[in-house]
Write an enzyme that holds these catalytic residues in place. Structure first.
Site, PDB file in Angstrom:
ATOM      1  N   LEU A  28     -42.930  -3.244   8.429  1.00 13.97           N
ATOM      2  CA  LEU A  28     -42.108  -4.446   8.220  1.00 13.97           C
ATOM      3  C   LEU A  28     -41.992  -5.258   9.508  1.00 13.97           C
ATOM      4  O   LEU A  28     -41.068  -6.061   9.658  1.00 13.97           O
ATOM      5  CB  LEU A  28     -40.707  -4.060   7.722  1.00 13.97           C
ATOM      6  CG  LEU A  28     -40.647  -3.234   6.440  1.00 13.97           C
ATOM      7  CD1 LEU A  28     -39.196  -3.058   5.992  1.00 13.97           C
ATOM      8  CD2 LEU A  28     -41.473  -3.852   5.325  1.00 13.97           C
ATOM      9  N   ILE A  54     -45.192   3.746   6.250  1.00  9.37           N
ATOM     10  CA  ILE A  54     -44.044   4.567   6.650  1.00  9.37           C
ATOM     11  C   ILE A  54     -42.977   3.572   7.073  1.00  9.37           C
ATOM     12  O   ILE A  54     -43.081   2.951   8.130  1.00  9.37           O
ATOM     13  CB  ILE A  54     -44.403   5.472   7.861  1.00  9.37           C
ATOM     14  CG1 ILE A  54     -45.625   6.340   7.575  1.00  9.37           C
ATOM     15  CG2 ILE A  54     -43.211   6.315   8.288  1.00  9.37           C
ATOM     16  CD1 ILE A  54     -45.424   7.406   6.555  1.00  9.37           C
ATOM     17  N   TYR A  93     -38.072  11.749  18.761  1.00 10.12           N
ATOM     18  CA  TYR A  93     -37.163  10.797  18.096  1.00 10.12           C
ATOM     19  C   TYR A  93     -35.700  11.258  18.132  1.00 10.12           C
ATOM     20  O   TYR A  93     -34.797  10.460  17.885  1.00 10.12           O
ATOM     21  CB  TYR A  93     -37.533  10.605  16.622  1.00 10.12           C
ATOM     22  CG  TYR A  93     -38.796   9.809  16.343  1.00 10.12           C
ATOM     23  CD1 TYR A  93     -39.536   9.225  17.363  1.00 10.12           C
ATOM     24  CD2 TYR A  93     -39.224   9.630  15.020  1.00 10.12           C
ATOM     25  CE1 TYR A  93     -40.694   8.516  17.078  1.00 10.12           C
ATOM     26  CE2 TYR A  93     -40.374   8.917  14.740  1.00 10.12           C
ATOM     27  CZ  TYR A  93     -41.108   8.358  15.768  1.00 10.12           C
ATOM     28  OH  TYR A  93     -42.235   7.654  15.478  1.00 10.12           O
TER      29      TYR A  93
HETATM   30  N1  LIG Z   1     -46.720   6.783  15.669  1.00 11.42           N
HETATM   31  C1  LIG Z   1     -46.079   5.868  16.361  1.00 11.42           C
HETATM   32  O1  LIG Z   1     -46.392   5.612  17.543  1.00 11.42           O
HETATM   33  C2  LIG Z   1     -44.967   5.102  15.701  1.00 11.42           C
HETATM   34  C3  LIG Z   1     -44.486   3.928  16.315  1.00 11.42           C
HETATM   35  C4  LIG Z   1     -43.488   3.227  15.644  1.00 11.42           C
HETATM   36  C5  LIG Z   1     -42.983   3.679  14.435  1.00 11.42           C
HETATM   37  N2  LIG Z   1     -43.458   4.841  13.885  1.00 11.42           N
HETATM   38  C6  LIG Z   1     -42.932   5.367  12.601  1.00 11.42           C
HETATM   39  O2  LIG Z   1     -42.945   4.336  11.632  1.00 11.42           O
HETATM   40  C7  LIG Z   1     -41.624   4.133  11.124  1.00 11.42           C
HETATM   41  C8  LIG Z   1     -41.399   2.707  10.692  1.00 11.42           C
HETATM   42  O3  LIG Z   1     -41.570   1.803  11.757  1.00 11.42           O
HETATM   43  P1  LIG Z   1     -40.374   1.079  12.506  1.00 11.42           P
HETATM   44  O4  LIG Z   1     -39.154   1.903  12.372  1.00 11.42           O
HETATM   45  O5  LIG Z   1     -40.863   0.753  13.871  1.00 11.42           O
HETATM   46  O6  LIG Z   1     -40.211  -0.319  11.799  1.00 11.42           O
HETATM   47  P2  LIG Z   1     -40.254  -0.981  10.334  1.00 11.42           P
HETATM   48  O7  LIG Z   1     -40.227   0.048   9.279  1.00 11.42           O
HETATM   49  O8  LIG Z   1     -41.342  -1.995  10.349  1.00 11.42           O
HETATM   50  O9  LIG Z   1     -38.911  -1.829  10.350  1.00 11.42           O
HETATM   51  C9  LIG Z   1     -37.631  -1.266  10.396  1.00 11.42           C
HETATM   52  C10 LIG Z   1     -36.654  -2.422  10.373  1.00 11.42           C
HETATM   53  O10 LIG Z   1     -36.773  -3.098   9.112  1.00 11.42           O
HETATM   54  C11 LIG Z   1     -35.484  -3.193   8.523  1.00 11.42           C
HETATM   55  N3  LIG Z   1     -35.636  -3.101   7.062  1.00 11.42           N
HETATM   56  C12 LIG Z   1     -35.984  -2.028   6.323  1.00 11.42           C
HETATM   57  N4  LIG Z   1     -36.042  -2.345   5.019  1.00 11.42           N
HETATM   58  C13 LIG Z   1     -35.712  -3.651   4.938  1.00 11.42           C
HETATM   59  C14 LIG Z   1     -35.565  -4.564   3.869  1.00 11.42           C
HETATM   60  N5  LIG Z   1     -35.825  -4.182   2.610  1.00 11.42           N
HETATM   61  N6  LIG Z   1     -35.175  -5.838   4.132  1.00 11.42           N
HETATM   62  C15 LIG Z   1     -34.937  -6.235   5.412  1.00 11.42           C
HETATM   63  N7  LIG Z   1     -35.061  -5.423   6.472  1.00 11.42           N
HETATM   64  C16 LIG Z   1     -35.439  -4.142   6.237  1.00 11.42           C
HETATM   65  C17 LIG Z   1     -34.689  -2.052   9.078  1.00 11.42           C
HETATM   66  O11 LIG Z   1     -33.319  -2.385   9.034  1.00 11.42           O
HETATM   67  P3  LIG Z   1     -32.168  -1.276   8.750  1.00 11.42           P
HETATM   68  O12 LIG Z   1     -32.515  -0.086   9.593  1.00 11.42           O
HETATM   69  O13 LIG Z   1     -30.929  -1.988   9.123  1.00 11.42           O
HETATM   70  O14 LIG Z   1     -32.231  -0.936   7.275  1.00 11.42           O
HETATM   71  C18 LIG Z   1     -35.208  -1.994  10.512  1.00 11.42           C
HETATM   72  O15 LIG Z   1     -34.567  -2.971  11.305  1.00 11.42           O
HETATM   73  C19 LIG Z   1     -40.743   4.615  12.289  1.00 11.42           C
HETATM   74  O16 LIG Z   1     -39.405   4.830  11.885  1.00 11.42           O
HETATM   75  C20 LIG Z   1     -41.490   5.838  12.720  1.00 11.42           C
HETATM   76  O17 LIG Z   1     -41.224   6.917  11.837  1.00 11.42           O
HETATM   77  C21 LIG Z   1     -44.459   5.553  14.497  1.00 11.42           C
END
Ligand SMILES: NC(=O)c1ccc[n+]([C@@H]2O[C@H](COP(=O)([O-])OP(=O)(O)OC[C@H]3O[C@@H](n4cnc5c(N)ncnc54)[C@H](OP(=O)(O)O)[C@@H]3O)[C@@H](O)[C@H]2O)c1
Length: 269
Positions: free
Chosen positions: A185, A223, A50
């Protein structure tokens, strides 16, 4: 209940019921991690690929919380020597150990016995308190268990009302494996869904808060990534309401195997 409530892992170690993710959080990582910890989050997820490990380590140290009060997860790749990569992750984090080391995904062929054995060695040497997998299908988890006798503490997978697999949940619950929900999300892709918005209106909450709460009530650990303090504050404000059984069921039935990352859920093989 709050963000510091924990769930027991098979090892007996405690893991918080919600955490923050840091994928693409490459700017102001340390500040945002410290802010999240100040708001009450106690778990941080990162990965060797990352580019956020140095900032995550710095943010945890900047919080002034004792190390044992923060649950730190990172990942090694399926192309790595997993034992060596664990050491390299710890160097980048400038930490003595992580609470959870995950194998990011299964290898292209097979289920990753040698990769898993490297992580078992890392755990036995105290580099990781627990070890788990990510993006693993049920048959691949079972193959690891059959080959080594070591059950992954966690399977970290994409998990939302729009894309999930209750058979995976049943299997994991039967084996005391905790599911961590990534992209809970939908990477903000489906927050405007009208059914979701309608449920949110009924609780005077936001769609994001409903998605996180749904996970927690299922016993799944979300997460969530937020690049702004306002979103972080909203995402932790989910402990003053409870979804009814009817609304939980309505959310369950929205499943369409949706993935915000690809055409299908990575573990649905
Ligand atoms: N193991 C794996 O293969 C894998 C794959 C994907 C992700 N992950 C982990 O899971 C974590 C979370 O998943 P993700 O980052 O893909 O996506 P997510 O948490 O589903 O979504 C992140 C998005 O949601 C927005 N957001 C957050 N809080 C919000 C709210 N209260 N209202 C409106 N929008 C909101 C964020 O905007 P802002 O940033 O502008 O606040 C960002 O655009 C990752 O960061 C990573 O650590 C792991």
């Amino acid at each position: 209940m709050n963000a510091q409530k924990t769930i027991k892992l098979l090892s007996g170690n405690d893991m918080p019921i919600i955490g923050i993710g840091t994928w693409e959080l490459t700017h102001q990582t340390a500040e945002l991690v410290a802010k999240a910890l100040e708001l009450g989050f106690r778990m941080v997820d990162t990965s060797g690929d990352y580019g956020t490990q140095p900032g995550v380590g710095d943010g945890i140290r900047a919080s002034k919380l004792p190390r044992e009060q923060v649950f730190l997860t990172t990942k090694v790749e399926e192309t790595d020597d997993t034992y060596q990569a664990t050491r390299e992750d710890l160097d980048e984090l400038a930490m003595q150990y992580v609470d959870l080391m995950l194998l990011h995904r299964p290898p292209e062929h097979g289920y990753g016995r040698e990769l898993w054995e490297g992580l078992i060695r890392a755990r036995n040497d105290g580099l990781a308190k627990d070890i788990g997998v990510s993006n693993y299908a049920v048959n691949q988890i079972q193959a690891l268990i059959d080959a080594t006798g070591v059950v992954p503490a966690v399977n970290q997978i994409e998990w939302t009302p729009f894309g999930h697999d209750m058979e995976m949940l049943e299997y994991c619950q039967a084996h005391d494996i905790v599911i961590q929900a990534y992209s809970p999300l939908t990477r903000a892709e489906r927050l405007a869904n009208p059914v979701l918005q309608g449920i949110a209106d009924g609780y005077d909450k936001t769609p994001s808060q409903i998605l996180l709460r749904w996970n927690i009530q299922l016993g799944v650990v979300p997460i969530v990534k937020a690049g702004s303090p306002e979103h972080l504050a909203e995402d932790i404000d989910i402990f003053d309401f409870k979804l009814t059984d009817t609304d939980m069921e309505a959310l369950n039935t929205m499943n369409e195997d949706y993935s915000a990352l690809g055409s299908t859920l990575a573990y649905a093989r």
